[in-house]
Motif scaffolding. Structure first.
Motif, mmCIF file in Angstrom:
data_model
loop_
_atom_site.group_PDB
_atom_site.id
_atom_site.type_symbol
_atom_site.label_atom_id
_atom_site.label_comp_id
_atom_site.label_asym_id
_atom_site.label_seq_id
_atom_site.Cartn_x
_atom_site.Cartn_y
_atom_site.Cartn_z
ATOM 1 N N GLY A 215 0.707 -1.126 -0.129
ATOM 2 C CA GLY A 215 -0.018 0.155 0.016
ATOM 3 C C GLY A 215 0.978 1.391 0.112
ATOM 4 N N ARG A 216 2.033 1.406 0.725
ATOM 5 C CA ARG A 216 2.765 2.609 0.871
ATOM 6 C C ARG A 216 3.271 3.101 -0.600
ATOM 7 N NH1 ARG A 216 7.837 3.315 5.266
ATOM 8 N NH2 ARG A 216 8.076 5.618 4.718
ATOM 9 N N TYR A 217 3.722 1.852 -1.089
ATOM 10 C CA TYR A 217 4.498 2.090 -2.569
ATOM 11 C C TYR A 217 3.842 2.060 -3.711
ATOM 12 C CZ TYR A 217 8.266 1.834 1.019
ATOM 13 O OH TYR A 217 9.131 1.876 2.046
ATOM 14 N N ASP A 218 2.577 1.701 -3.578
ATOM 15 C CA ASP A 218 1.338 1.913 -4.796
ATOM 16 C C ASP A 218 1.964 0.885 -5.713
ATOM 17 O OD1 ASP A 218 -0.545 2.755 -6.386
ATOM 18 O OD2 ASP A 218 0.537 4.030 -7.638
ATOM 19 N N LEU A 219 2.270 -0.265 -5.323
ATOM 20 C CA LEU A 219 2.668 -1.499 -6.025
ATOM 21 C C LEU A 219 1.619 -2.023 -6.868
ATOM 22 C CD1 LEU A 219 4.815 -3.591 -3.718
ATOM 23 C CD2 LEU A 219 5.565 -1.804 -5.379
ATOM 24 N N GLY A 220 0.265 -1.735 -6.683
ATOM 25 C CA GLY A 220 -0.793 -2.444 -7.505
ATOM 26 C C GLY A 220 -0.916 -1.757 -8.555
ATOM 27 N N SER A 221 -0.907 -0.683 -8.671
ATOM 28 C CA SER A 221 -1.035 0.069 -10.084
ATOM 29 C C SER A 221 0.147 -0.200 -10.841
ATOM 30 C CB SER A 221 -1.469 1.497 -9.870
ATOM 31 O OG SER A 221 -0.392 2.147 -9.293
ATOM 32 N N GLU A 370 6.819 10.774 -16.030
ATOM 33 C CA GLU A 370 5.818 10.908 -14.505
ATOM 34 C C GLU A 370 5.628 9.863 -13.743
ATOM 35 O OE1 GLU A 370 1.992 12.367 -15.900
ATOM 36 O OE2 GLU A 370 3.061 14.041 -17.320
ATOM 37 N N ASN A 371 5.745 9.733 -12.535
ATOM 38 C CA ASN A 371 5.894 8.682 -11.816
ATOM 39 C C ASN A 371 4.249 8.096 -11.497
ATOM 40 O OD1 ASN A 371 8.553 9.493 -10.756
ATOM 41 N ND2 ASN A 371 7.456 10.882 -9.052
ATOM 42 N N SER A 372 3.426 8.627 -12.133
ATOM 43 C CA SER A 372 2.044 8.060 -12.116
ATOM 44 C C SER A 372 2.088 6.963 -13.234
ATOM 45 C CB SER A 372 0.945 8.979 -12.287
ATOM 46 O OG SER A 372 1.102 9.705 -13.500
ATOM 47 N N PHE A 373 3.018 7.015 -14.056
ATOM 48 C CA PHE A 373 3.183 5.947 -15.126
ATOM 49 C C PHE A 373 4.244 4.819 -15.097
ATOM 50 C CE2 PHE A 373 0.938 9.546 -17.073
ATOM 51 C CZ PHE A 373 -0.066 9.095 -17.974
ATOM 52 N N ASN A 374 4.869 4.716 -13.730
ATOM 53 C CA ASN A 374 5.891 3.881 -13.707
ATOM 54 C C ASN A 374 5.567 2.624 -13.530
ATOM 55 O OD1 ASN A 374 7.728 6.153 -12.916
ATOM 56 N ND2 ASN A 374 7.630 6.041 -10.882
ATOM 57 N N THR A 375 6.299 1.823 -14.290
ATOM 58 C CA THR A 375 6.249 0.320 -14.221
ATOM 59 C C THR A 375 6.651 -0.240 -12.907
ATOM 60 O OG1 THR A 375 8.035 0.000 -15.396
ATOM 61 C CG2 THR A 375 6.082 0.281 -16.558
ATOM 62 N N ILE A 378 10.648 0.210 -12.300
ATOM 63 C CA ILE A 378 10.924 1.584 -11.878
ATOM 64 C C ILE A 378 10.474 1.956 -10.624
ATOM 65 C CG2 ILE A 378 10.632 4.054 -12.797
ATOM 66 C CD1 ILE A 378 10.219 3.240 -15.484
ATOM 67 N N GLN A 379 9.355 1.521 -10.263
ATOM 68 C CA GLN A 379 8.724 1.724 -8.994
ATOM 69 C C GLN A 379 9.740 1.124 -7.924
ATOM 70 O OE1 GLN A 379 6.457 3.898 -8.586
ATOM 71 N NE2 GLN A 379 5.567 3.686 -6.467
ATOM 72 N N LEU A 380 10.066 -0.020 -8.062
ATOM 73 C CA LEU A 380 11.254 -0.618 -7.066
ATOM 74 C C LEU A 380 12.389 -0.054 -7.089
ATOM 75 C CD1 LEU A 380 10.562 -4.472 -8.090
ATOM 76 C CD2 LEU A 380 9.507 -3.308 -6.117
ATOM 77 N N ARG A 381 12.817 0.615 -8.056
ATOM 78 C CA ARG A 381 14.055 1.358 -8.151
ATOM 79 C C ARG A 381 13.741 2.453 -7.185
ATOM 80 N NH1 ARG A 381 19.245 1.435 -7.616
ATOM 81 N NH2 ARG A 381 20.367 3.389 -8.323
ATOM 82 N N PHE A 382 12.561 3.093 -7.503
ATOM 83 C CA PHE A 382 12.305 4.409 -6.439
ATOM 84 C C PHE A 382 12.385 4.063 -5.194
ATOM 85 C CE2 PHE A 382 8.821 6.976 -4.716
ATOM 86 C CZ PHE A 382 9.564 8.041 -5.119
ATOM 87 N N VAL A 383 11.502 2.971 -4.670
ATOM 88 C CA VAL A 383 11.397 2.570 -3.343
ATOM 89 C C VAL A 383 12.886 2.328 -2.773
ATOM 90 C CG1 VAL A 383 10.581 0.623 -2.021
ATOM 91 C CG2 VAL A 383 9.234 1.768 -3.714
ATOM 92 N N SER A 384 13.734 1.593 -3.554
ATOM 93 C CA SER A 384 14.902 1.464 -2.966
ATOM 94 C C SER A 384 16.305 2.502 -2.743
ATOM 95 C CB SER A 384 15.599 0.090 -3.846
ATOM 96 O OG SER A 384 16.048 0.525 -5.242
ATOM 97 N N ALA A 385 15.830 3.375 -3.735
ATOM 98 C CA ALA A 385 16.692 4.579 -3.605
ATOM 99 C C ALA A 385 16.132 5.405 -2.341
ATOM 100 C CB ALA A 385 16.708 5.387 -5.041
ATOM 101 N N GLY A 386 15.005 5.411 -2.212
ATOM 102 C CA GLY A 386 14.420 6.509 -1.204
ATOM 103 C C GLY A 386 14.094 5.792 0.297
ATOM 104 N N GLU A 387 14.351 4.789 0.599
ATOM 105 C CA GLU A 387 14.005 4.146 1.903
ATOM 106 C C GLU A 387 15.227 3.343 2.468
ATOM 107 O OE1 GLU A 387 11.429 4.682 3.513
ATOM 108 O OE2 GLU A 387 10.350 5.675 2.162
ATOM 109 N N GLN A 393 11.337 -3.082 3.860
ATOM 110 C CA GLN A 393 10.111 -2.843 2.771
ATOM 111 C C GLN A 393 10.368 -2.845 1.575
ATOM 112 O OE1 GLN A 393 7.924 0.604 4.601
ATOM 113 N NE2 GLN A 393 7.605 -0.169 6.677
ATOM 114 N N ALA A 394 11.631 -2.317 1.306
ATOM 115 C CA ALA A 394 11.838 -2.453 -0.288
ATOM 116 C C ALA A 394 12.195 -3.748 -0.579
ATOM 117 C CB ALA A 394 13.163 -1.601 -0.400
ATOM 118 N N ILE A 395 12.844 -4.699 0.159
ATOM 119 C CA ILE A 395 12.857 -5.989 0.016
ATOM 120 C C ILE A 395 11.569 -6.948 -0.132
ATOM 121 C CG2 ILE A 395 14.083 -8.124 0.840
ATOM 122 C CD1 ILE A 395 16.168 -6.492 2.328
ATOM 123 N N ALA A 396 10.632 -6.411 0.872
ATOM 124 C CA ALA A 396 9.235 -7.126 0.814
ATOM 125 C C ALA A 396 8.850 -6.810 -0.603
ATOM 126 C CB ALA A 396 8.657 -6.800 1.904
ATOM 127 N N ALA A 397 8.848 -5.637 -1.062
ATOM 128 C CA ALA A 397 8.307 -5.163 -2.261
ATOM 129 C C ALA A 397 8.624 -5.947 -3.523
ATOM 130 C CB ALA A 397 8.379 -3.453 -2.597
#
Length: 426
Positions: A215-221, A370-375, A378-387, A393-397
């Protein structure tokens, strides 16, 4: 005059004893051989699964908490959810129930060595107890275990063990049904089933880190966009590869060999060589942040053409001659004979294409701004770089993102093996 060839009793006894000794040695060698083979398989499985287990346990504990505790063995104070099997909305409840039903049915199918086309043979009383009863028992028995883990009342291990014993009892009847398995094999299979499913339910449903990362990293979309992209790329690549491979094998046209050589030469060009030109084209077409920008540049691949062409070349020429006499055209021959006969090769390439499309990072990063179009990648890279503080949680994602790949490999495992071994035995 008839003569009787009588063998002395002592000689017969010696011969029988020799046969029994030889048989005993042979049985012992076979047993040792099986033990050695299974030991090697277990060792290889540990080598392959070991890193995954290490990653899994790191996902359950925040790194700072682990350091503050003096770096003890993982995991450290897992945050468990207060939930039961029936917690959540109706869609979630129905979804997880159907998944567990399918797992129990699949395990019974594998044990009985049945194809899905003979699914009615799974409807025997014993197997229904294993499938339906196993699902109900797993749902009911894990509830107290989850509550105990959340409350940390010290009874968790016994409740988890009780859930495993209950699931074990339901599965044993199904594995013994029809007499296809000996009692020893059925006991071992039931034990592994109970340990695996209950353990998986506790580890992948109980901890809060999975829900938090989802839920925190919007993995669903992001996962949905990656799934759509992977499906479209796979369909396009398989379709174009089948058509081009058929043309190179069964059609006659000028310079066919030269064109095929040029076609295969595109494999020598990595994505980085054409990246700048393709990005300029996408921007001129104003396709930035669109699905067509992610899909269309990968609509065809020379690798698929080469693999499927090799499968088509293995078909006997008599089949095409016979179909021509029966009035079949190219489309009918392709759809009714060529594709079905090379299905393992096509299925293998389908898995390869899907995995490549799912794991893309460089090209989506280049055409998405735009982040709203991330695959998902890309989203996983964004999570691992900022957390950094919540690296678990990045490992769990990342582990959540690997679930579709695991499902794909399990679903196509037979086709992959057949495709890789096609032509190995003449």
């Amino acid at each position: 005059m008839a003569t009787n060839d009588l063998t002395p009793v002592g000689a017969d006894t010696e011969a029988s004893r020799g046969v029994r000794v030889a048989t005993g040695h042979s049985s012992r060698r076979q047993l040792l051989s099986k033990v050695w083979q299974y030991a090697m398989l277990v060792a290889l499985a540990a080598i392959v699964i070991g890193p995954l287990l290490l990653t899994l346990r790191q996902a359950l504990t925040p790194p700072f908490q682990w350091v503050n505790k003096g770096r003890p063995p993982y995991p450290v104070e897992i945050a468990w959810k207060d939930r039961t099997w029936f917690t959540g909305g109706p869609v979630s409840l129905v979804g997880r129930t159907l998944v567990v039903l399918f797992l129990f049915a699949w395990l019974q199918k594998v044990a009985a060595d049945l194809p899905w086309t003979r699914w009615r043979q799974l409807l025997t009383p014993a197997r229904l107890v294993a499938i339906l009863g196993g699902t109900v028992v797993l749902a009911v028995a894990t509830g107290p275990a989850f509550a105990s883990l959340h409350d940390a009342d010290g009874r968790s291990q016994w409740l988890v063990l009780a859930a495993m014993v209950a699931v074990f009892a339901t599965q044993l009847w199904g594995y013994l049904d029809g007499g296809r398995r000996k009692v020893g094999y059925a006991l071992v299979q039931s034990a592994f089933t109970a340990f695996g499913l209950v353990g998986t339910a506790v580890i992948f449903v109980g901890p809060e880190v999975w829900t938090t990362s989802w839920g925190r990293y919007d993995l669903g979309s992001a996962m949905f966009r990656s799934l759509i992209m992977a499906v479209l790329i796979t369909v396009l690549q398989v379709t174009t590869s089948i058509m081009s491979a058929y043309a190179f094998v069964f059609l006659r046209f000028p310079f066919k060999r030269i064109l095929f050589a040029l076609f295969m030469a595109t494999l020598l060009l990595p994505l980085e060589v054409t990246l700048v030109g393709n990005i300029a084209t996408i921007r001129q077409l104003e396709w930035t942040n669109t699905m067509q920008a992610l899909v269309l540049p990968f609509g065809a691949t020379a690798l698929g053409t080469f693999l499927i062409r090799q499968g088509f070349r293995g078909l006997p020429s008599e089949i095409q001659d016979a179909t021509r006499l029966d009035g079949y055209g190219h489309v009918s021959f392709l759809t009714k004979f060529a594709v079905p006969l090379t299905r393992p090769v096509i299925a293998s390439f389908t898995v390869i294409s899907a995995l490549q499309a799912w794991n893309q990072y460089l090209w989506p990063r280049a055409v998405i701004s735009e982040n709203s179009f991330n695959t998902l990648q890309i989203q996983l890279r964004f999570v691992s770089a900022g957390e950094v503080a919540n690296a678990n949680q990045a490992i769990a994602a990342a582990l959540v993102a690997s679930v579709p790949v695991i499902v794909l490999l399990i679903a196509f495992q037979r086709q992959i093996i057949r495709g890789l071994t096609a032509g190995a035995v003449k």
